[in-house]
Write an enzyme that holds these catalytic residues in place. Sequence first.
Site, PDB file in Angstrom:
ATOM      1  N   CYS A 157      33.532  32.595  40.041  1.00  0.00           N
ATOM      2  CA  CYS A 157      33.701  33.977  39.668  1.00  0.00           C
ATOM      3  C   CYS A 157      34.284  34.835  40.652  1.00  0.00           C
ATOM      4  O   CYS A 157      34.157  34.784  41.786  1.00  0.00           O
ATOM      5  CB  CYS A 157      32.290  34.559  39.675  1.00  0.00           C
ATOM      6  N   HIS A 160      30.716  33.255  30.136  1.00  0.00           N
ATOM      7  CA  HIS A 160      30.721  33.914  31.360  1.00  0.00           C
ATOM      8  C   HIS A 160      31.228  35.312  31.280  1.00  0.00           C
ATOM      9  O   HIS A 160      30.613  36.266  31.899  1.00  0.00           O
ATOM     10  CB  HIS A 160      32.030  33.012  32.276  1.00  0.00           C
ATOM     11  N   GLU A 161      32.296  35.669  30.670  1.00  0.00           N
ATOM     12  CA  GLU A 161      32.698  37.160  30.592  1.00  0.00           C
ATOM     13  C   GLU A 161      31.664  37.809  29.684  1.00  0.00           C
ATOM     14  O   GLU A 161      31.573  38.987  30.130  1.00  0.00           O
ATOM     15  CB  GLU A 161      34.078  37.204  29.921  1.00  0.00           C
ATOM     16  N   HIS A 175      29.167  38.977  31.933  1.00  0.00           N
ATOM     17  CA  HIS A 175      29.585  40.270  32.578  1.00  0.00           C
ATOM     18  C   HIS A 175      29.247  41.440  31.974  1.00  0.00           C
ATOM     19  O   HIS A 175      28.808  42.453  32.529  1.00  0.00           O
ATOM     20  CB  HIS A 175      31.091  40.104  33.079  1.00  0.00           C
TER      21      HIS A 175
HETATM   22  O1  LIG Z   1      34.943  36.006  37.250  1.00  0.00           O
HETATM   23  C1  LIG Z   1      35.379  35.717  36.171  1.00  0.00           C
HETATM   24  O2  LIG Z   1      35.074  35.971  35.462  1.00  0.00           O
HETATM   25  C2  LIG Z   1      36.834  34.636  36.275  1.00  0.00           C
HETATM   26  C3  LIG Z   1      36.101  33.387  36.227  1.00  0.00           C
HETATM   27  C4  LIG Z   1      36.511  32.876  34.884  1.00  0.00           C
HETATM   28  C5  LIG Z   1      35.608  31.486  34.671  1.00  0.00           C
HETATM   29  C6  LIG Z   1      34.437  31.281  34.072  1.00  0.00           C
HETATM   30  C7  LIG Z   1      33.904  30.425  34.051  1.00  0.00           C
HETATM   31  C8  LIG Z   1      34.503  29.076  34.378  1.00  0.00           C
HETATM   32  C9  LIG Z   1      35.742  28.951  34.829  1.00  0.00           C
HETATM   33  C10 LIG Z   1      36.355  30.257  35.105  1.00  0.00           C
HETATM   34  C11 LIG Z   1      36.771  32.394  37.189  1.00  0.00           C
HETATM   35  O3  LIG Z   1      36.610  32.974  38.694  1.00  0.00           O
HETATM   36  S1  LIG Z   1      38.458  32.418  37.391  1.00  0.00           S
HETATM   37  C12 LIG Z   1      38.882  31.167  38.468  1.00  0.00           C
HETATM   38  C13 LIG Z   1      39.053  29.730  37.950  1.00  0.00           C
HETATM   39  C14 LIG Z   1      39.682  29.346  37.049  1.00  0.00           C
HETATM   40  C15 LIG Z   1      39.565  27.944  36.840  1.00  0.00           C
HETATM   41  C16 LIG Z   1      38.482  27.314  36.776  1.00  0.00           C
HETATM   42  C17 LIG Z   1      37.499  27.638  37.694  1.00  0.00           C
HETATM   43  C18 LIG Z   1      37.509  28.970  38.219  1.00  0.00           C
HETATM   44 ZN   LIG Z   2      32.882  36.150  36.782  1.00  0.00          ZN
END
Ligand SMILES: O=C(O)C[C@@H](Cc1ccccc1)[C@H](O)SCc1ccccc1
Ligand SMILES: [Zn+2]
Length: 156
Positions: free
Chosen positions: A99, A141-142, A145
């Site tokens: 995240c 995940h989003e 948020h």
């Molecule tokens: O904080 C965020 O929303 C961005 C998240 C998006 C994400 C959520 C769940 C699973 C993977 C990514 C990440 O920090 S983006 C960084 C990242 C990219 C690829 C894989 C894992 C993390």
């Molecule tokens: Zn996040």
Amino acid sequence: SALLPIALVGEDILKQQAIAVQHFDAALTELAQQMSASMAAAQGVGIAAPQVHSPLALFIMASRPNERYPDAPNMAPVVVVNPHIIHVSSDLVSGEEGCLSVPGQRFIIQRHKTIEVRYQNLQGEWQQAELTDFIARIFQHEFDHLQGITLLERSR
Ligand SMILES: O=C(O)C[C@@H](Cc1ccccc1)[C@H](O)SCc1ccccc1
Ligand SMILES: [Zn+2]
């Protein structure tokens, strides 16, 4: 576009319920562009408006193969406005998540494998889609948020 500062876990903006978008105007498009640039600069595959200190129900999701999800599809960034999750699969999948608001940490999180979603695009047109695996994970995940939920609340 200018890079926007990312809110860190503990900041109030990340604990609030997002506000529905009503005006599909140039300001919304500009915010989405700045969010996309900020996500790319952070090498993210998602970013939600509260993470850039905006209270709106809006996020960007993208996908690309990465070390944790080597068979993730390449998906250009999609702007998701006023999302609803209509149906979730009973199947759950555990996977590693990061995240941008909890830098340097990774958590194993259970998510629904498949979800049915509805959302508006930047023109206010309703879209409906079925998402699965890594993209379903990012959407959940989003979406969290926008409900004021971060990984910390899910990774007990
Ligand atoms: O904080 C965020 O929303 C961005 C998240 C998006 C994400 C959520 C769940 C699973 C993977 C990514 C990440 O920090 S983006 C960084 C990242 C990219 C690829 C894989 C894992 C993390
Ligand atoms: Zn996040």
